[in-house]
Design an enzyme around this catalytic site. Structure first.
Site, PDB file in Angstrom:
ATOM      1  N   ASP A  57       4.719  89.355  48.547  1.00 47.81           N
ATOM      2  CA  ASP A  57       4.672  89.300  49.916  1.00 47.81           C
ATOM      3  C   ASP A  57       5.417  87.942  50.205  1.00 47.81           C
ATOM      4  O   ASP A  57       4.954  86.817  49.928  1.00 47.81           O
ATOM      5  CB  ASP A  57       3.148  89.182  50.379  1.00 47.81           C
ATOM      6  N   GLY A  78      14.725  90.017  53.025  1.00 52.03           N
ATOM      7  CA  GLY A  78      13.373  90.626  53.264  1.00 52.03           C
ATOM      8  C   GLY A  78      12.566  90.228  54.536  1.00 52.03           C
ATOM      9  O   GLY A  78      13.087  89.372  55.216  1.00 52.03           O
ATOM     10  N   TYR A 142      11.562  89.871  67.187  1.00 54.07           N
ATOM     11  CA  TYR A 142      12.179  89.791  65.912  1.00 54.07           C
ATOM     12  C   TYR A 142      13.453  88.851  66.009  1.00 54.07           C
ATOM     13  O   TYR A 142      13.846  88.065  65.101  1.00 54.07           O
ATOM     14  CB  TYR A 142      12.771  91.325  65.691  1.00 54.07           C
ATOM     15  N   LYS A 146      14.467  85.407  63.898  1.00 54.46           N
ATOM     16  CA  LYS A 146      15.693  85.250  63.051  1.00 54.46           C
ATOM     17  C   LYS A 146      16.324  83.805  63.521  1.00 54.46           C
ATOM     18  O   LYS A 146      16.808  83.163  62.633  1.00 54.46           O
ATOM     19  CB  LYS A 146      16.742  86.549  63.235  1.00 54.46           C
ATOM     20  N   ARG A 180      27.340 101.819  71.063  1.00 51.95           N
ATOM     21  CA  ARG A 180      27.187 100.298  70.795  1.00 51.95           C
ATOM     22  C   ARG A 180      27.640  99.860  69.659  1.00 51.95           C
ATOM     23  O   ARG A 180      28.401  98.889  69.459  1.00 51.95           O
ATOM     24  CB  ARG A 180      25.773  99.844  71.308  1.00 51.95           C
TER      25      ARG A 180
HETATM   26  P1  NAI Z   1      14.630  97.167  55.751  1.00 48.06           P
HETATM   27  O1  NAI Z   1      13.598  97.239  56.757  1.00 48.06           O
HETATM   28  O2  NAI Z   1      15.167  98.347  55.219  1.00 48.06           O
HETATM   29  O3  NAI Z   1      14.409  96.271  54.555  1.00 48.06           O
HETATM   30  C1  NAI Z   1      13.724  95.032  54.747  1.00 48.06           C
HETATM   31  C2  NAI Z   1      12.525  95.161  53.396  1.00 48.06           C
HETATM   32  O4  NAI Z   1      11.976  93.915  53.666  1.00 48.06           O
HETATM   33  C3  NAI Z   1      11.782  96.270  53.484  1.00 48.06           C
HETATM   34  O5  NAI Z   1      11.999  96.692  52.024  1.00 48.06           O
HETATM   35  C4  NAI Z   1      10.440  95.642  53.423  1.00 48.06           C
HETATM   36  O6  NAI Z   1       9.698  96.327  52.557  1.00 48.06           O
HETATM   37  C5  NAI Z   1      10.691  94.262  53.008  1.00 48.06           C
HETATM   38  N1  NAI Z   1       9.554  93.476  53.467  1.00 48.06           N
HETATM   39  C6  NAI Z   1       9.187  93.498  54.787  1.00 48.06           C
HETATM   40  N2  NAI Z   1       8.043  92.797  54.871  1.00 48.06           N
HETATM   41  C7  NAI Z   1       7.898  91.904  53.719  1.00 48.06           C
HETATM   42  C8  NAI Z   1       6.940  90.899  53.340  1.00 48.06           C
HETATM   43  N3  NAI Z   1       6.159  90.531  54.013  1.00 48.06           N
HETATM   44  N4  NAI Z   1       7.341  90.507  51.996  1.00 48.06           N
HETATM   45  C9  NAI Z   1       8.380  90.883  51.367  1.00 48.06           C
HETATM   46  N5  NAI Z   1       9.178  91.826  51.779  1.00 48.06           N
HETATM   47  C10 NAI Z   1       8.899  92.520  52.693  1.00 48.06           C
HETATM   48  O7  NAI Z   1      15.828  96.367  56.648  1.00 48.06           O
HETATM   49  P2  NAI Z   1      17.475  96.485  56.125  1.00 48.06           P
HETATM   50  O8  NAI Z   1      18.215  97.319  57.113  1.00 48.06           O
HETATM   51  O9  NAI Z   1      17.530  96.428  54.726  1.00 48.06           O
HETATM   52  O10 NAI Z   1      17.864  94.999  56.549  1.00 48.06           O
HETATM   53  C11 NAI Z   1      17.727  93.883  55.697  1.00 48.06           C
HETATM   54  C12 NAI Z   1      17.980  92.670  56.212  1.00 48.06           C
HETATM   55  O11 NAI Z   1      18.917  92.422  57.224  1.00 48.06           O
HETATM   56  C13 NAI Z   1      16.645  92.166  57.206  1.00 48.06           C
HETATM   57  O12 NAI Z   1      16.397  91.241  57.318  1.00 48.06           O
HETATM   58  C14 NAI Z   1      17.269  92.593  58.724  1.00 48.06           C
HETATM   59  O13 NAI Z   1      16.586  91.915  59.621  1.00 48.06           O
HETATM   60  C15 NAI Z   1      18.483  92.082  58.606  1.00 48.06           C
HETATM   61  N6  NAI Z   1      19.553  93.104  59.370  1.00 48.06           N
HETATM   62  C16 NAI Z   1      19.905  94.193  59.017  1.00 48.06           C
HETATM   63  C17 NAI Z   1      20.523  94.859  59.785  1.00 48.06           C
HETATM   64  C18 NAI Z   1      21.178  96.426  59.766  1.00 48.06           C
HETATM   65  O14 NAI Z   1      21.890  96.623  60.467  1.00 48.06           O
HETATM   66  N7  NAI Z   1      20.710  97.074  58.705  1.00 48.06           N
HETATM   67  C19 NAI Z   1      21.181  94.185  61.090  1.00 48.06           C
HETATM   68  C20 NAI Z   1      20.944  93.002  61.039  1.00 48.06           C
HETATM   69  C21 NAI Z   1      20.038  92.248  60.515  1.00 48.06           C
HETATM   70  C1  15L Z   2      19.005  94.931  63.306  1.00 49.34           C
HETATM   71  O1  15L Z   2      18.678  93.684  63.452  1.00 49.34           O
HETATM   72  C2  15L Z   2      18.351  95.646  62.715  1.00 49.34           C
HETATM   73  O2  15L Z   2      17.861  95.408  61.458  1.00 49.34           O
HETATM   74  C3  15L Z   2      19.055  96.916  62.463  1.00 49.34           C
HETATM   75  O3  15L Z   2      17.949  97.973  62.229  1.00 49.34           O
HETATM   76  C4  15L Z   2      19.812  97.556  63.841  1.00 49.34           C
HETATM   77  O4  15L Z   2      18.939  97.713  64.477  1.00 49.34           O
HETATM   78  C5  15L Z   2      20.720  96.343  64.023  1.00 49.34           C
HETATM   79  O5  15L Z   2      20.175  95.017  64.334  1.00 49.34           O
HETATM   80  C6  15L Z   2      21.479  96.570  65.503  1.00 49.34           C
HETATM   81  O6  15L Z   2      21.596  95.791  66.352  1.00 49.34           O
HETATM   82  O7  15L Z   2      22.154  97.811  65.692  1.00 49.34           O
END
Ligand code: NAI
Ligand code: 15L
Length: 273
Positions: A57, A78, A142, A146, A180
């Protein structure tokens, strides 16, 4: 050890069970010698001797400190990745970001790649071209979390010399899901290349980079990307007809269309904890 590395020896990936964590676990393999993969959720087991999985965590300071031991770089993915209550993002994103940088300092990890988000600037109007040094205008708790992470990155560089890339990722999905995202889309291939550039850049400093593909229309001027040699190759254009057919245009006064953060700008408020 210099900060620049041709091949990162030992890379920690947090959020390894998540969508991007799973993608980058595979795509970064050629560029690292070993990976420590961590998440609070279960992950696919280590595939070979070069992978290690650790449940942790991010709110657990001692646990995060142990995660960083012996690492050459951290890819910090994470945390909570969409809009939630302040109480929900506090531990994973805010306390978690601090724990990662403090653990990097204590363990002499020279470089952190921080998955920030376009939601640190979500209240800028769509169509406005932003530089990386523009005012931050977070669009929710959120985005605020960040924005805090970016400040932690800057502080640990100024005070301790830990280099960072703050990746303001747009929308990293297999394909753009709405109008978007034609502007904000980042392909998985471009994402992996962006992270690779951050790992090998000789002089990363504390750089903010927009995580966006070479889309026809963009809202972000990516000078930071040029500095680290990142040149996106993909574009949302091949998906335009499909996206536009599936989603009629929104009214001009809809906040989802007015602001860069899209639907995030009108999410919540959520009940506390
Ligand atoms: P995701 O939600 O699929 O993965 C995030 C991971 O963080 C999950 O596996 C979750 O179990 C873990 N997590 C949550 N709380 C936790 C904790 N307390 N301790 C340890 N692990 C924890 O998100 P995704 O899409 O893989 O995004 C990865 C990163 O990139 C995130 O930080 C997200 O905010 C950022 N991001 C993603 C975007 C996207 O389009 N996918 C856009 C902008 C930013
Ligand atoms: C984010 O920061 C989120 O992690 C992702 O799930 C999308 O919603 C993305 O931004 C977005 O703006 O499309």
């Amino acid at each position: 050890m210099t900060n620049a590395v041709e091949k990162t020896d030992h890379l920690l990936i947090t959020g390894a069970a998540g969508a991007l964590g799973q993608v980058l676990r595979q795509k970064l393999k050629p560029y690292v010698q070993s990976m420590r993969l961590s998440d609070i959720a279960p992950m696919a087991p280590a595939a070979d001797d070069y992978e290690e999985t650790v449940i942790c965590d991010l709110a657990d300071k001692a646990g995060v400190n142990a995660l960083c031991r012996g690492m050459d770089a951290v890819l910090h993915l994470g945390g909570i990745s969409v809009e939630h209550s302040f109480e929900d993002v506090l531990g994973p994103n805010i306390v978690g970001a601090y724990h990662i940088y403090e653990a990097a300092r204590r363990n002499n990890v020279p470089r952190v790649i921080f998955a920030s988000s376009n939601h640190v600037v979500g209240f800028h109007p769509q169509g406005e071209l932003l530089q990386t040094d523009c005012a931050r205008r977070p669009d929710g708790c959120y985005g605020l979390s960040k924005s805090f992470g970016e400040d932690v990155a800057r502080f640990y560089f100024d005070r301790y010399g830990i280099e960072s890339a703050c990746l303001r990722i747009g929308s990293a999905f297999p394909e753009p899901k709405d109008r978007r995202m034609l502007m904000t889309w980042l392909s998985f291939a471009d994402l992996a290349e962006l992270v690779r550039c951050c790992l090998v850049a000789p002089d990363l400093g504390c750089t903010v980079v927009w995580g966006v593909s070479a889309n026809r229309d963009v809202w972000w001027d990516n000078a930071g990307a040029a500095k680290i040699g990142f040149q996106p190759k993909d574009s949302s254009e091949p998906f335009r007809a499909k996206v536009e057919a599936a989603q009629p245009p929104l009214p001009d006064d809809d906040p989802v269309k007015r602001f860069q953060g899209g639907a995030f700008v009108k999410a919540g408020p959520y009940p506390a904890g």
